[in-house]
Design an enzyme around this catalytic site. Sequence first.
Site, short mmCIF file in Angstrom:
data_model
loop_
_atom_site.label_atom_id
_atom_site.label_comp_id
_atom_site.label_asym_id
_atom_site.label_seq_id
_atom_site.Cartn_x
_atom_site.Cartn_y
_atom_site.Cartn_z
N ALA A 125 0.82 -1.21 0.00
CA ALA A 125 0.00 0.00 0.00
C ALA A 125 0.86 1.26 0.00
CB ALA A 125 -0.93 0.01 1.21
N GLU A 177 3.33 -5.38 7.98
CA GLU A 177 2.31 -4.46 8.49
C GLU A 177 2.50 -4.06 9.95
OE1 GLU A 177 0.39 -6.38 4.88
OE2 GLU A 177 1.75 -7.00 6.48
N GLY A 199 0.86 -5.90 1.18
CA GLY A 199 -0.13 -6.31 0.18
C GLY A 199 0.49 -6.95 -1.05
N GLU A 243 0.77 -10.45 -0.14
CA GLU A 243 -0.59 -11.00 -0.11
C GLU A 243 -1.07 -11.32 -1.53
OE1 GLU A 243 -2.80 -9.33 3.80
OE2 GLU A 243 -2.17 -7.78 2.39
#
Length: 222
Positions: free
Chosen positions: A24, A92, A69, A72
């Site tokens: 992000a 994170e 992300g 992910e």
Amino acid sequence: LRFDEKVRVVVFKSEVKGVFCAGADLKERAKMDDAEVGHFVKRLRNLMDEIAALPVPTIAAIDGYALGGGLELALACDLRVAASSAKMGLIETTRGLLPGAGGTQRLPRCVGIGLAKELIFTGRQVDGQQAALMGLVNHAVPQNSDGDAAYQRALALAKEILPQAPFAVKMGKLAINRGIEVDIASGMAIEGMCYAQNIPTRDRQEGMAAFKEKRPPQFIGK
């Protein structure tokens, strides 16, 4: 891609040298209020679910950083190939967050609960070689001068899949994905249902005929 019957394998790669996906944009995220952040992450989670639900095999070609992300996204793929020099991590917690696009669910299913907890709790980054040893990626390869070694290995892997019966591969993916979530007796039932769908296919008949005639099969995905 989901509805294009010509697609047999999907490879995810980056056009940015040295970065698969850096996660992000936290500067953008800082401008959002709490409700906007929740909505954004929900949409991101839905996107990862859509990628995971693609009926054909998917391969992530990790030639650089795959963080937050970005990892992910790679975890939402069926297979992962990384350059040895690539860096991966669910970072994170180092930013006051936790993985919100599937990381807390897909990483334990990939590397086991204990190791997933360690990686998420610490926010640690690992390179391609370490990732291969823990089962996070299928293959780790030395980076080349063009910076696309993982992509080239992913293409080679895709080319191994391409000659196989497309419908059988799709049913195999479905049986694995659904079966891993249930007890083994239920999983056997799921396998049986997937196998039953494959029995009447022309590809199965072609596979049997090719074996009998001692020639390579010509599968059409029907």
